[in-house]
Design a protein around this motif. Structure first.
Motif, PDB file in Angstrom:
ATOM      1  N   LEU A  22       0.870  -1.169   0.000  1.00  0.00           N
ATOM      2  CA  LEU A  22       0.000   0.000   0.000  1.00  0.00           C
ATOM      3  C   LEU A  22       0.911   1.224   0.000  1.00  0.00           C
ATOM      4  O   LEU A  22       1.695   1.421   0.925  1.00  0.00           O
ATOM      5  N   SER A  23       0.849   2.023  -1.041  1.00  0.00           N
ATOM      6  CA  SER A  23       1.701   3.206  -1.142  1.00  0.00           C
ATOM      7  C   SER A  23       0.835   4.406  -1.476  1.00  0.00           C
ATOM      8  O   SER A  23      -0.319   4.275  -1.885  1.00  0.00           O
ATOM      9  N   GLY A  24       1.408   5.566  -1.289  1.00  0.00           N
ATOM     10  CA  GLY A  24       0.643   6.754  -1.600  1.00  0.00           C
ATOM     11  C   GLY A  24       1.343   8.043  -1.258  1.00  0.00           C
ATOM     12  O   GLY A  24       2.531   8.049  -0.922  1.00  0.00           O
ATOM     13  N   GLY A  44      -6.403  -0.977  13.647  1.00  0.00           N
ATOM     14  CA  GLY A  44      -6.544  -2.364  14.083  1.00  0.00           C
ATOM     15  C   GLY A  44      -5.310  -3.215  13.889  1.00  0.00           C
ATOM     16  O   GLY A  44      -5.332  -4.415  14.169  1.00  0.00           O
ATOM     17  N   THR A  45      -4.233  -2.616  13.386  1.00  0.00           N
ATOM     18  CA  THR A  45      -2.972  -3.342  13.207  1.00  0.00           C
ATOM     19  C   THR A  45      -1.839  -2.478  13.759  1.00  0.00           C
ATOM     20  O   THR A  45      -2.039  -1.343  14.169  1.00  0.00           O
ATOM     21  N   LYS A  46      -0.653  -3.039  13.761  1.00  0.00           N
ATOM     22  CA  LYS A  46       0.536  -2.286  14.152  1.00  0.00           C
ATOM     23  C   LYS A  46       1.322  -1.818  12.940  1.00  0.00           C
ATOM     24  O   LYS A  46       2.459  -1.375  13.058  1.00  0.00           O
ATOM     25  N   LEU A  47       0.693  -1.923  11.764  1.00  0.00           N
ATOM     26  CA  LEU A  47       1.355  -1.526  10.531  1.00  0.00           C
ATOM     27  C   LEU A  47       1.221  -0.021  10.320  1.00  0.00           C
ATOM     28  O   LEU A  47       0.170   0.570  10.618  1.00  0.00           O
ATOM     29  N   GLY A  48       2.275   0.579   9.799  1.00  0.00           N
ATOM     30  CA  GLY A  48       2.239   2.009   9.533  1.00  0.00           C
ATOM     31  C   GLY A  48       3.536   2.490   8.927  1.00  0.00           C
ATOM     32  O   GLY A  48       4.469   1.714   8.701  1.00  0.00           O
ATOM     33  N   ASP A  49       3.585   3.775   8.650  1.00  0.00           N
ATOM     34  CA  ASP A  49       4.782   4.372   8.061  1.00  0.00           C
ATOM     35  C   ASP A  49       4.717   5.877   8.313  1.00  0.00           C
ATOM     36  O   ASP A  49       3.689   6.414   8.742  1.00  0.00           O
ATOM     37  N   PHE A  57       4.641   7.427   1.241  1.00  0.00           N
ATOM     38  CA  PHE A  57       4.689   6.369   2.245  1.00  0.00           C
ATOM     39  C   PHE A  57       4.513   5.022   1.552  1.00  0.00           C
ATOM     40  O   PHE A  57       4.042   4.938   0.414  1.00  0.00           O
ATOM     41  N   LYS A  58       4.900   3.960   2.266  1.00  0.00           N
ATOM     42  CA  LYS A  58       4.802   2.616   1.703  1.00  0.00           C
ATOM     43  C   LYS A  58       4.663   1.625   2.850  1.00  0.00           C
ATOM     44  O   LYS A  58       5.465   1.631   3.782  1.00  0.00           O
ATOM     45  N   ILE A  59       3.633   0.797   2.804  1.00  0.00           N
ATOM     46  CA  ILE A  59       3.366  -0.190   3.846  1.00  0.00           C
ATOM     47  C   ILE A  59       3.165  -1.554   3.186  1.00  0.00           C
ATOM     48  O   ILE A  59       2.344  -1.688   2.269  1.00  0.00           O
ATOM     49  N   LYS A  91      -1.718  -1.209  -4.086  1.00  0.00           N
ATOM     50  CA  LYS A  91      -2.656  -0.099  -4.118  1.00  0.00           C
ATOM     51  C   LYS A  91      -1.934   1.218  -3.890  1.00  0.00           C
ATOM     52  O   LYS A  91      -1.007   1.301  -3.074  1.00  0.00           O
ATOM     53  N   GLU A  92      -2.356   2.261  -4.623  1.00  0.00           N
ATOM     54  CA  GLU A  92      -1.844   3.611  -4.409  1.00  0.00           C
ATOM     55  C   GLU A  92      -3.011   4.521  -4.046  1.00  0.00           C
ATOM     56  O   GLU A  92      -4.057   4.498  -4.706  1.00  0.00           O
TER      57      GLU A  92
END
Length: 821
Positions: A22-24, A44-49, A57-59, A91-92
């Motif tokens: 997932l980027s943007g 709801g997750t620990k994912l991030g950037d 950003f890019k996850i 996804k962007e």
């Protein structure tokens, strides 16, 4: 072995990955300007950037599904989007954030006070030159050498000394580079130089390898930091306390028996946060000692802890407090002794046997307590208490056969009588004088800053008032041992006595009370910053140069029993500046500024010394252009010195520690930085270039005992300021891997003042270096990386001081793994 390594490396590159990306972009709604340091997280997750300076950003996401993405950044309204991701799909997305009135909670106020450039909209409209080397920039090449890190910033000059960046020499906009004494050296917004007032030319730099980012601020908007206000401020930003539990480890090794480890662990709760961190770095070095071939490298260990307490958000008067404590221990086999030019041409990595036992033993501790209280939503009060202690003993060759090591290389013909002794196999007694350059530094201070943001008469004000009470000292207590060479080994023949001998028993002390007031006023397209800084400085020097034996000798009072000679100097100074930003449209702004530069002198060496403070008038004019993924910043500057100040340290002269005024000097320059990101499908090509042109001129003729100046004629150029500097970088980024290449060029520099064509016997070489790096994902929590620096193995003369010429670091590679949990 290298073939196997490369085969393994490119095999990893070819692996397929199950993750999707997932980027943007995150941009300003009004202008489309990318927003850096935006926090992007998946609910709801620990994912991030966090977005970089391009707003990207890019996850990496393991499982397909529907996710809510939330973006927040200081000074803008929070935004969210829900996206659905299918297996194998990337996804962007794009976020356009609307600005809002900036109201910082106490934790964010602490973060803002540790920065010299600010963040969010404030960074985009600084009325002066500001640059940031972000954590993403650092991750590209995994640099731990501050010289490599900041060469991407225009208007900043470096002079190599050891090839590792242990003792950097940094200047800005034409200031001298000697021991970084003409810039404000800071860590998290706190003065970090061991004794910035009493002994600014101290050898110290924070450990660059454990830092999160670096900031440089030049021009009219940096005068509030003091005491050096001509060039600018270099701020090391240490690792922040993370928002959630996190463990990070960077482990790598490479040529010259290099091993490095950077590990930290931290977390935050509602009212408490912590960070524990260590950085370890060692190598056996790249130079080859005559005869023995001993270790010419170093080992360095750094430990840091941070603990933060803050009130719950529901508190009527929110507050926060943070304690930071760090310890650094360094043992390096470094020397002041370089090479003659003729020997350099044969083997630039050679090191003479006479320096075989030279060693720097240094320890540094820092304690900082910072706190903030917000009595009103638009008012905050911040305090900071800091204490730095730096003890170092550089045991290094000083004289050979009675001649200073610098004088041995005054001729390129190797015809000095002491030259043959540098790598002799056997000598008579007491030929080599090795001095224990033992110094103990201490600096303490308390600073208080009040900040208020309010509207008045159709304008928005950000008013800041500050106070600082600072004291520092340097205790110089040295001895000289004498050696002979016996069967290719240095043998002690006469033991010196601590505190005896010329200039070996001194104490410097300084006290400075400073105040500043600064108001940033925004009215329509204008942003004007007006600031004034006042300082009351007292400097004192004590010397125990009497004879306790009563026999008429000098410098013979090792226990400091006699009354010392005392020299004092008091200064009251006011420096002011004004900067302006005019926003022509959302993408294009003009910047301008004028401010007074100042650098305090020491008390002087002799009683008749009357060294004047360095003063200057500094102007800048430029523009900023930001649209989409393109950014261009350009500034022309002019520094007009009234009393340029030089320090005759052993690094840059004979070591008398006299100070000299050079009268009027004029410096003109151009800074240019441009970046652009080219998207190609799911890949990105980031491009960056920066360039600096600098012209320098002495306006007076004079005679000086300062080696770097010597006999100066009006019209001569200053030494160690390159006319041209260039940095360029290109990369290729994919969801699973990235690679970058960079080119650094520093023009030949004069090593003494002069005019006309540069004499190759009194100059450095053109330094042109090409580096490559690559990184690939191994899993969602680990990445493998590989770096090769100085690909073409360029052996250039990077400097001709102290005491001989010295090379750039030769070609070298490192590889390792990055782990984040």
């Amino acid at each position: 072995m290298i073939k196997k390594f490369l085969l393994c490396f490119f095999s990893i590159l070819s692996l397929s990955f199950a993750e999707v990306t997932l980027s943007g972009l995150v941009v300003d709604y009004e202008s489309g300007v990318p927003l850096r340091d935006a926090n992007v997280r998946i609910v709801g997750t620990k994912l991030g950037d966090a977005t970089d300076i391009s707003g990207s950003f890019k996850i990496d996401i393991l499982d397909p599904g529907s996710y809510e993405i939330v973006v927040s950044v200081i000074g803008f309204e929070e935004a969210s989007q829900t996206v659905s991701i299918r297996e194998g799909q990337s996804k962007e997305i794009r976020f356009e954030l609307r600005s809002k009135i900036l109201e910082l909670d106490p934790v964010l106020v602490l973060k803002e006070r540790s920065s010299v450039v600010g963040f969010g909209p404030k960074f985009l409209r600084i009325p002066g030159s500001a640059s940031v080397v972000t954590s993403r920039d650092l991750a590209k090449y995994n640099d731990t050498d501050i010289n490599r890190i900041i060469t991407r910033i225009p208007g900043v000059y470096v002079q190599e000394e050891d090839g590792f960046g242990l003792r950097p020499n940094i200047g800005m906009r034409g200031t001298g580079v000697e021991r970084s004494s003409k810039i404000n050296l800071m860590e998290d917004g706190i003065p970090i130089a061991p004794a910035p007032y009493s002994s600014p030319a101290a050898y110290y730099s924070p450990t660059a390898g454990r830092m999160e980012s670096f900031e440089v601020r030049k021009g009219s908007s940096q005068i509030k930091y003091g005491p050096q206000s001509t060039g600018g401020a270099l701020n090391y930003i240490s690792t922040s306390i993370p928002r959630d539990f996190r463990i990070k480890a960077n482990l790598f090794g490479g040529q010259f028996n290099t091993y490095k480890a950077h590990v930290n662990i931290g977390s935050s709760g509602e009212t408490f946060g912590y960070l524990l961190e260590t950085f370890f770095d060692q190598t056996t070095g790249f130079k080859n000692l005559d005869h023995a071939g001993q270790n010419t490298g170093y080992s360095k260990a750094d430990y840091l802890s941070k603990f933060r307490f803050n009130t719950p958000k529901s508190f009527t008067i929110p507050a926060a407090i943070e304690l930071k404590y760090s310890i650094t221990d360094e043992l390096s086999n470094e020397t002041y002794l370089g090479l003659s030019r003729s020997d350099f041409s044969i083997d630039p990595l050679r090191r003479y046997a006479a320096s075989g036992i030279d060693e720097m033993d240094a320890d540094h501790t820092q304690t900082v307590l910072t706190g903030v209280v917000k009595p009103l939503a638009n008012v905050d009060l911040t305090f900071a208490y800091y204490k730095n202690e730096f003890n170092r003993n550089w045991y290094k060759l000083s004289k050979v056969g009675g001649s200073s090591i610098g004088s041995i290389f005054s001729s390129s013909a190797n015809d000095h009588p002491a030259y043959a002794l540098l790598s002799a196999e056997d000598t008579s007694n007491d030929v080599f004088q090795i001095k224990a350059n033992n110094r103990m530094y201490k600096s303490t201070g308390f600073q208080l800053v009040a900040n208020s943001r309010f509207s008045l008469l159709n304008s928005y004000h950000n008013l800041m008032v500050g106070y600082r009470d600072h004291s520092d000292e340097m205790d110089r207590f040295q001895k000289v041992d004498k050696y002979a060479m016996r069967s290719k080994e240095l043998v002690l023949t006469t033991t010196g006595i601590w505190g005896t001998g010329s200039k070996n028993n001194r104490f410097y002390y300084a006290d400075a009370i400073s105040y500043f007031i600064e108001d940033e006023v925004e009215a329509g397209p204008f942003k004007i910053t007006v600031g004034v800084r006042a300082e009351d400085i007292s400097v004192e020097r004590k010397e125990w140069k009497g004879d306790i034996s009563g026999e008429g000798d000098s410098w013979n009072d090792p226990n400091r029993e006699l009354t010392p000679s005392v020299k004092e100097k008091k200064l009251d100074v006011i420096v002011s500046g004004i900067g302006m930003v005019y926003k022509l449209n959302p993408s294009f702004s003009l910047i301008s500024g004028i401010h007074k530069g100042f650098s305090p002198p020491g008390p002087g060496v002799d009683e008749e010394d009357d060294v004047k403070p360095e003063e200057s008038v500094n102007l800048e004019l430029g523009f900023r252009y930001r649209v989409g993924l393109t950014e261009i910043v350009s500034t022309i500057f002019n520094n007009q010195y009234q009393n340029l100040l030089g320090d005759n340290t052993q690094f840059a002269g004979s070591g008398s520690y006299d100070q000299f005024n050079a009268g009027q000097v004029n410096i003109n320059g151009l800074e240019l930085a441009a970046s652009h990101i080219i998207p190609i499908g799911q890949k990105f090509i980031p491009l960056h270039i920066s360039y600096t042109f600098t012209s320098t001129e002495f306006l007076n003729s004079f005679e000086s005992n300062f080696e770097a100046w010597g006999t100066v004629m009006a019209g001569d150029e200053l030494p160690y300021v390159p006319k041209h500097q260039l940095f360029s970088e290109a990369g290729l980024e994919d969801k699973a891997w990235s690679s970058y290449i960079r080119f650094r060029l520093i023009d030949a520099m004069r090593t003494v003042g002069g005019s006309g064509d540069i004499d190759s016997n009194f100059s450095t070489d053109v330094v042109a270096l090409l580096d490559f790096s690559a990184e690939v994902s191994i899993s969602t929590s680990s990445r493998f990386f590989f770096n090769m620096n100085n690909i073409f193995n360029n052996h250039s003369v990077a400097a001709a001081r102290p005491a001989g010429v010295r090379p750039t670091m030769p070609r070298n590679f490192v590889a390792g793994v990055k782990i984040t949990i």
